[in-house]
Design a protein around this motif. Structure first.
Motif, PDB file in Angstrom:
ATOM      1  N   GLN A 205       9.062  -7.839  -8.314  1.00 34.77           N
ATOM      2  CA  GLN A 205       8.345  -7.000  -7.691  1.00 34.77           C
ATOM      3  C   GLN A 205       7.522  -7.172  -6.519  1.00 34.77           C
ATOM      4  O   GLN A 205       7.683  -8.458  -6.024  1.00 34.77           O
ATOM      5  N   GLY A 206       7.202  -6.378  -5.513  1.00 29.90           N
ATOM      6  CA  GLY A 206       6.773  -6.559  -3.993  1.00 29.90           C
ATOM      7  C   GLY A 206       6.048  -5.430  -3.876  1.00 29.90           C
ATOM      8  O   GLY A 206       6.035  -4.279  -4.460  1.00 29.90           O
ATOM      9  N   ILE A 207       5.323  -5.522  -2.624  1.00 25.50           N
ATOM     10  CA  ILE A 207       4.678  -4.552  -2.072  1.00 25.50           C
ATOM     11  C   ILE A 207       5.301  -4.038  -0.725  1.00 25.50           C
ATOM     12  O   ILE A 207       5.519  -5.031   0.243  1.00 25.50           O
TER      13      ILE A 207
ATOM     14  N   THR B  28      -3.953   2.536  -3.844  1.00 24.34           N
ATOM     15  CA  THR B  28      -3.762   1.835  -2.830  1.00 24.34           C
ATOM     16  C   THR B  28      -3.311   2.347  -1.444  1.00 24.34           C
ATOM     17  O   THR B  28      -2.150   2.392  -1.392  1.00 24.34           O
TER      18      THR B  28
ATOM     19  N   LEU C 128       4.189   0.290  -4.484  1.00 23.70           N
ATOM     20  CA  LEU C 128       4.860  -0.936  -5.250  1.00 23.70           C
ATOM     21  C   LEU C 128       6.512  -0.887  -5.345  1.00 23.70           C
ATOM     22  O   LEU C 128       6.791   0.534  -5.680  1.00 23.70           O
TER      23      LEU C 128
ATOM     24  N   GLU D  29       9.728  -2.116  -7.262  1.00 27.55           N
ATOM     25  CA  GLU D  29      10.162  -2.928  -8.607  1.00 27.55           C
ATOM     26  C   GLU D  29      11.773  -2.682  -8.511  1.00 27.55           C
ATOM     27  O   GLU D  29      12.301  -1.733  -8.217  1.00 27.55           O
TER      28      GLU D  29
ATOM     29  N   SER E   4       1.749 -12.380  -6.140  1.00 28.89           N
ATOM     30  CA  SER E   4       1.579 -11.462  -5.059  1.00 28.89           C
ATOM     31  C   SER E   4       2.010 -12.439  -3.967  1.00 28.89           C
ATOM     32  O   SER E   4       1.465 -13.221  -3.668  1.00 28.89           O
ATOM     33  N   THR E   5       2.854 -11.841  -3.249  1.00 30.62           N
ATOM     34  CA  THR E   5       3.342 -12.311  -1.846  1.00 30.62           C
ATOM     35  C   THR E   5       3.011 -11.685  -0.680  1.00 30.62           C
ATOM     36  O   THR E   5       3.335 -12.124   0.240  1.00 30.62           O
ATOM     37  N   GLY E   6       2.231 -10.511  -0.939  1.00 29.85           N
ATOM     38  CA  GLY E   6       1.925  -9.541   0.114  1.00 29.85           C
ATOM     39  C   GLY E   6       3.138  -8.986   1.161  1.00 29.85           C
ATOM     40  O   GLY E   6       4.168  -9.156   0.649  1.00 29.85           O
TER      41      GLY E   6
END
Length: 194
Positions: free
Chosen positions: A6-8, A128, A133, A135, A171-173
């Motif tokens: 996952q990431g954002i 947010t 998000l 995935e 979480s890696t931002g």
């Protein structure tokens, strides 16, 4: 089972991500409006975290529901070594998006919203604002998860200019250079051959 990372990503860069994905696999984006209810077990309810997701496809004339049960993550030294989370997953149907990566990989970009009134989906408020998000999932079995994990990791390297993807819970931002990468992709109009 499935492998997942996952990431954002900032909302303004989602279109560039779409162009990059289309260049990688040639599959058109499928627009979906899904109403998802997640029933999640807490640590005090048992040693293995699990969740049941009830998904309703709002795009269909007659809404259809999918029940997805997600079990706990694989444990042990082998699980620590690989860059994706491997977990059990049972679902009534699978995605049709098949990429040429040696695995059936699905990329989902979601906006998380809260409803102030029950079933008032049109009045939902973003949790947010400006952030989505992302995935990436791929189905696997007890025998194939290592190969699928490798395919997902390789796939994630192609997306690295736009977003960081890692095991859920880590979480890696956002990527600091995403704006430049997105601008480059947008100016090419998606015509770049990768």
């Amino acid at each position: 089972m499935e492998c997942v990372v996952q990431g954002i990503i900032e909302t303004q860069h989602v279109e560039a991500l779409e162009i990059l994905l289309q260049g990688l696999c040639g599959v058109q984006r499928e627009r979906l409006r899904i109403h998802e209810i997640c029933l999640k077990s807490g640590p005090n309810l048992g040693p293995v975290a699990s969740e049941v997701r009830l998904l309703c496809d709002l795009e269909q004339a007659e809404p259809s529901w999918t029940v997805r049960h997600i079990g706990g993550a694989m444990r042990g030294a082998g699980a620590e070594q690989i860059s994706v989370l491997v977990r059990t997953m049972v679902e009534s149907k699978a995605s049709k998006n098949v990429l040429r990566m040696g695995a059936q990989i699905t990329v989902t970009v979601s906006s998380i919203n809260k409803m102030l009134k029950v079933h008032a989906t049109d009045e939902a408020v973003p949790v947010t604002p400006g952030i989505q998000l992302v995935e990436v999932t791929a189905p696997a079995t007890g025998e194939t998860y290592a190969e699928v994990a490798s395919a997902v990791s390789s796939f994630c390297e192609y997306l690295a200019p736009l977003l960081h993807l890692s095991k859920p819970g880590i979480s890696t931002g956002v990527v600091p250079t995403a704006a430049a990468a997105a601008a480059s992709l947008m100016s090419d109009g998606g015509g770049t051959t990768l």
